[in-house]
Design a protein around this motif. Structure first.
Motif, PDB file in Angstrom:
ATOM      1  N   VAL A  31       0.830  -1.213   0.000  1.00 29.77           N
ATOM      2  CA  VAL A  31       0.000   0.000   0.000  1.00 29.77           C
ATOM      3  C   VAL A  31       0.867   1.266   0.000  1.00 29.77           C
ATOM      4  CG1 VAL A  31      -1.742   1.284   1.284  1.00 29.77           C
ATOM      5  CG2 VAL A  31      -1.950  -1.196   1.065  1.00 29.77           C
ATOM      6  N   PRO A  32       1.791   1.426   0.948  1.00 30.92           N
ATOM      7  CA  PRO A  32       2.647   2.622   0.857  1.00 30.92           C
ATOM      8  C   PRO A  32       3.553   2.625  -0.369  1.00 30.92           C
ATOM      9  CG  PRO A  32       3.390   1.179   2.622  1.00 30.92           C
ATOM     10  CD  PRO A  32       2.078   0.657   2.166  1.00 30.92           C
ATOM     11  N   LEU A  33       4.029   1.445  -0.783  1.00 32.66           N
ATOM     12  CA  LEU A  33       4.880   1.387  -1.961  1.00 32.66           C
ATOM     13  C   LEU A  33       4.125   1.801  -3.225  1.00 32.66           C
ATOM     14  CD1 LEU A  33       7.661   0.668  -3.064  1.00 32.66           C
ATOM     15  CD2 LEU A  33       6.864  -1.687  -3.347  1.00 32.66           C
ATOM     16  N   GLY A  34       2.908   1.302  -3.363  1.00 34.40           N
ATOM     17  CA  GLY A  34       2.100   1.692  -4.518  1.00 34.40           C
ATOM     18  C   GLY A  34       1.715   3.166  -4.488  1.00 34.40           C
ATOM     19  N   THR A  35       1.466   3.683  -3.285  1.00 33.75           N
ATOM     20  CA  THR A  35       1.158   5.110  -3.168  1.00 33.75           C
ATOM     21  C   THR A  35       2.343   5.961  -3.600  1.00 33.75           C
ATOM     22  OG1 THR A  35      -0.337   4.614  -1.321  1.00 33.75           O
ATOM     23  CG2 THR A  35       0.366   6.905  -1.595  1.00 33.75           C
ATOM     24  N   LEU A  36       3.537   5.563  -3.185  1.00 28.04           N
ATOM     25  CA  LEU A  36       4.735   6.317  -3.563  1.00 28.04           C
ATOM     26  C   LEU A  36       4.963   6.291  -5.073  1.00 28.04           C
ATOM     27  CD1 LEU A  36       7.194   5.192  -0.728  1.00 28.04           C
ATOM     28  CD2 LEU A  36       6.123   7.425  -0.980  1.00 28.04           C
ATOM     29  N   LEU A  37       4.895   5.098  -5.657  1.00 25.35           N
ATOM     30  CA  LEU A  37       5.162   4.984  -7.089  1.00 25.35           C
ATOM     31  C   LEU A  37       4.087   5.671  -7.932  1.00 25.35           C
ATOM     32  CD1 LEU A  37       6.455   1.295  -7.328  1.00 25.35           C
ATOM     33  CD2 LEU A  37       7.784   3.409  -7.351  1.00 25.35           C
ATOM     34  N   GLY A  38       2.826   5.494  -7.540  1.00 28.01           N
ATOM     35  CA  GLY A  38       1.737   6.094  -8.305  1.00 28.01           C
ATOM     36  C   GLY A  38       1.766   7.617  -8.268  1.00 28.01           C
ATOM     37  N   THR A  39       1.915   8.175  -7.075  1.00 27.46           N
ATOM     38  CA  THR A  39       1.952   9.631  -6.951  1.00 27.46           C
ATOM     39  C   THR A  39       3.181  10.213  -7.629  1.00 27.46           C
ATOM     40  OG1 THR A  39       0.843   9.364  -4.808  1.00 27.46           O
ATOM     41  CG2 THR A  39       1.744  11.527  -5.320  1.00 27.46           C
ATOM     42  N   GLY A  40       4.313   9.534  -7.491  1.00 29.24           N
ATOM     43  CA  GLY A  40       5.531  10.025  -8.128  1.00 29.24           C
ATOM     44  C   GLY A  40       5.430  10.033  -9.648  1.00 29.24           C
TER      45      GLY A  40
END
Length: 342
Positions: free
Chosen positions: A144-153
């Motif tokens: 969840v945090p990893l996907g949030t980081l990659l998606g937002t970036g």
């Protein structure tokens, strides 16, 4: 050895779990290399936050330098390289060398630098969102945090390529404020806030933050907003980063074209110089101009001497008198004398 987690004998002393960590004094043991690196990063953060768009190429180089240096430093320091554990100094040297190469790439290739700038903005916004949502929501998996980081970036990186000026100002101000906040966290509480954020991202159990940690965290949005306003109204006003990315070859070509146009204009002007020569304005002469006083006096003298009048001279030849510069007129007169020029 007695169990430190149990209360003291007699039931009067508090346990270690019940001790408020915010009241304990922080042990600050600074090392030379991390302190120097933090001081340099603080200087870079000031340039980023308040002069990011103005110093576009320098910021692109620093972005690649920091990104490459941090990634390589963590890989070399945390992992074994060539079956040996590298020291902090060796890891920092390798990280700076590879980071310098990354900085050259981001500076020379504008699209790569803009993509990295937008990626930084997205990662910071995702971290801020996860940190703000941690008291209310705890993700069950690290994806969840990893996907949030990659998606937002990725989204912010694409938007930066589309709207370069706006997102460059936002990214540089936010990233510079984050660097200064991280440096303040190191010198005040030895990276307690940074450790808390790292534990939140890897879903490790964390202790609640103290009030001064929240104060340091509040410095970040304040500096970010200040940096955006200063760049938009002062340092970045009337400046365009597209004018900077012009090669020397293009400048030489433009200069040669300007010189060729000037030479053609001079040649055309020199060939037509003899044709369009300005002539002096001719002097206009009108009948009835005032006669010269000397001529009138001579006429009076003749009249008095001969006893004739001007009207008696009608049968004689006409005399043409030209007063060159005194009167500029041509007057026909009757006289028995030849042409007189005064």
């Amino acid at each position: 050895m007695s169990d430190l987690t149990q209360p003291a004998p007699g039931g009067t002393g508090p346990s270690v779990a019940e001790v408020d960590t915010c009241t304990l004094e922080i042990e600050r043991k600074y090392e030379v290399v991390p302190a120097v690196i933090c001081a340099m990063c603080c200087l870079f953060g000031i340039i980023y936050c308040f002069f990011g768009y103005r110093c576009f190429k320098a910021v692109m180089f620093l972005s690649g330098l920091m990104f490459g240096s941090v990634v390589i430093f963590l890989l070399c320091y945390k992992e074994r390289v060539l079956d040996m554990q590298l020291s902090v100094e060796a890891s920092a040297g390798i990280g700076l060398g590879i980071g310098a190469l990354c900085g050259l790439v981001t500076m020379l290739v504008r699209s790569v630098g803009l993509f990295l700038t937008g990626l930084q903005l997205g990662l910071l916004l995702a971290i801020a969102a996860l940190l703000a949502a941690s008291p209310f929501y705890s993700p069950g998996t690290v994806w969840v945090p990893l996907g949030t980081l990659l998606g937002t970036g990725t989204i912010c990186a694409v938007l930066t390529l589309q709207w370069q000026r706006l997102f460059t100002v936002l990214s540089t101000a936010t990233f510079g404020a984050a660097i200064m906040t991280l440096c303040a966290d190191y010198f005040v509480e030895m990276l307690t806030l940074a450790g808390h954020v790292y534990d939140q991202l890897r879903l490790a159990p964390t202790a609640p933050l103290c009030w001064y940690s929240w104060v340091i965290a509040g410095v970040w949005p304040t500096l970010s907003l200040t940096g955006v306003l200063i760049q938009w109204k002062l340092t970045g006003e009337g400046y365009s980063h597209t004018e900077v990315i012009v090669s020397r070859r293009q400048k030489r070509v433009q200069l040669m074209r300007i010189r060729q146009k000037d030479a053609k204009k001079r040649q055309q002007g020199g060939g037509q110089e003899g044709v369009y020569r300005r002539k002096p304005t001719p002097i206009k002469r009108y009948a009835g101009d005032v006669l010269a006083p000397s001529y009138l006096q001579s006429l009076r003298d003749r009249q008095m001497g001969t006893g004739t009048s001007l009207s008696s001279l009608g049968t004689a030849n006409h005399t043409l008198i030209d007063f060159d510069f005194e009167t500029g007129s041509t007057v026909p007169l009757t006289a028995t004398t030849p042409v007189i020029r005064v």
